[in-house]
Write an enzyme that holds these catalytic residues in place. Sequence first.
Site, PDB file in Angstrom:
ATOM      1  N   HIS A  50      -5.376  -2.988  -2.868  1.00 10.96           N
ATOM      2  CA  HIS A  50      -4.892  -2.007  -3.851  1.00 10.96           C
ATOM      3  C   HIS A  50      -4.724  -2.614  -5.241  1.00 10.96           C
ATOM      4  CE1 HIS A  50      -4.076   0.955  -0.686  1.00 10.96           C
ATOM      5  NE2 HIS A  50      -3.782  -0.116   0.038  1.00 10.96           N
ATOM      6  N   SER A 102       0.785  -1.230   0.000  1.00 10.95           N
ATOM      7  CA  SER A 102       0.000   0.000   0.000  1.00 10.95           C
ATOM      8  C   SER A 102       0.817   1.281   0.000  1.00 10.95           C
ATOM      9  CB  SER A 102      -0.938   0.005   1.202  1.00 10.95           C
ATOM     10  OG  SER A 102      -0.216  -0.183   2.405  1.00 10.95           O
ATOM     11  N   LYS A 148     -11.503   1.493  -2.099  1.00 12.63           N
ATOM     12  CA  LYS A 148     -10.495   2.052  -3.009  1.00 12.63           C
ATOM     13  C   LYS A 148     -11.093   2.082  -4.420  1.00 12.63           C
ATOM     14  CE  LYS A 148      -7.430   0.303   0.474  1.00 12.63           C
ATOM     15  NZ  LYS A 148      -7.519   1.429   1.398  1.00 12.63           N
TER      16      LYS A 148
HETATM   17  N1  PMP Z   1      -5.559  -3.944   3.443  1.00 17.29           N
HETATM   18  C1  PMP Z   1      -4.768  -3.025   2.887  1.00 17.29           C
HETATM   19  C2  PMP Z   1      -3.557  -3.465   2.132  1.00 17.29           C
HETATM   20  C3  PMP Z   1      -5.088  -1.668   2.995  1.00 17.29           C
HETATM   21  O1  PMP Z   1      -4.288  -0.750   2.459  1.00 17.29           O
HETATM   22  C4  PMP Z   1      -6.237  -1.291   3.718  1.00 17.29           C
HETATM   23  C5  PMP Z   1      -6.666   0.160   3.881  1.00 17.29           C
HETATM   24  N2  PMP Z   1      -5.736   1.107   3.747  1.00 17.29           N
HETATM   25  C6  PMP Z   1      -7.019  -2.286   4.300  1.00 17.29           C
HETATM   26  C7  PMP Z   1      -6.654  -3.599   4.139  1.00 17.29           C
HETATM   27  C8  PMP Z   1      -8.247  -1.922   5.090  1.00 17.29           C
HETATM   28  O2  PMP Z   1      -9.288  -1.592   4.226  1.00 17.29           O
HETATM   29  P1  PMP Z   1     -10.479  -0.612   4.634  1.00 17.29           P
HETATM   30  O3  PMP Z   1     -10.025   0.774   4.417  1.00 17.29           O
HETATM   31  O4  PMP Z   1     -11.566  -1.033   3.702  1.00 17.29           O
HETATM   32  O5  PMP Z   1     -10.825  -0.898   6.042  1.00 17.29           O
END
Ligand code: PMP
Length: 402
Positions: free
Chosen positions: A211, A183, A242
């Site tokens: 992502h 991420s 996303k």
């Molecule tokens: N997994 C990854 C790799 C993320 O980047 C994120 C959020 N930044 C999440 C899980 C969590 O997702 P959410 O924002 O839908 O709670």
Amino acid sequence: MGKLQERYSQYTLPQQIKAEGIYPYFRAIESEQSTVVTMNGREVLMFGSNSYLGLANHPRIKEAAKKAIDKYGTSCSGSRFLNGTLDIHLELEEKLAKLVGKESAICYSTGFQVNLGVVSALCNRGDYLLLDSLDHASIIEGSRLSFSKILKFNHNDMSSLEAKLKLCEPDRIKLIVVDGIFSMEGDITNLPVIVQLAEKYDASIMVDDAHSLGVIGDGGRGTASHFNLTPKVDLIMGTFSKSFASLGGFIAGDESVINYLRHNSRSLIFSASMTPASVASVSTAIDIMLEEPERIKHLWDLTRYAHEAFKSHGIFIGKSETPIIPLYVRDNFKVLQLTRMLLDEGIFINPVITPAVPKEDSMIRFSLMATHTFDQLDIAIDKIVGSFKKLGLLSASTVKNS
Ligand code: PMP
């Protein structure tokens, strides 16, 4: 003053940064999430969003959300397990399973809750969780709630993963959990080698495609599809916050595993279900992604252009291969200064500093949307390069692109 207040009144770091005028968090946006947003009544170019397909303000998705509110109301007022399952939740789960090529899927109310509830539930005492050192915080939190042994391997380092697999007892469950696209760093997990190692050591694989959906793979189907390895990946996780213009997340895999999670995963069972508007938004976002492949193509045209431009100006972008582009600064204070300078110049980017990353890896996280134009990108690159120059950051120490 009570003990509680006494301890936390000593936590003044945010106030100190505010006093310097460079506090970069909770910045209020007064408009919809688009390539241009309004902040303090002023238009700002958005290069810090995870809306990779640029769908968060799409008229068809807004309409679908409104219709769902009209039909089902604003909340399900309960957990999926009890009174919170709608027909549209079940339809969405079928659609998601089909999309990523798995038997079954179940939706949670956020992506964070998916990882928390899945990673904690599947491995018992004596089993193993093998985690990439840069896995998302939600995977780490899930592992903390598990009674299994946790083995962390160096980021995307397959010999480190193999060394950890060698430590595991052969007859136990060994679940390797990785982000598909990381991420912050924007690199892609080495799935082909992970699959080989999983076969060699009889391990299972879970990929977090937060992502990757809408970005890589056939029609945006994510990491396993990108490498043509869908049957070899046991569990595919995704978020809706996303590319899919909504809020929530899912896990997909064999029906036997999903059935267990449906009845035992605590962040699913003990939390209210996705709102009707969120469900309808995801479903329509998937339709648009599949109907308009040109979005992903444009996202990648922008990505290649931006990678080349930053590198040619001597800004180090690490191992990024995707629309997530880290611009390494390697100094926490300068990251905050840059974030402020760029906002003043009308560019929104995200600062990534300690403790999220070690000080020497602090960076600006620059991310692209399929709805950006090349003109917008040129403006941002120009202003970023100018700000890097002003802070003396284009010296040899940050220039490491090959
Ligand atoms: N997994 C990854 C790799 C993320 O980047 C994120 C959020 N930044 C999440 C899980 C969590 O997702 P959410 O924002 O839908 O709670």
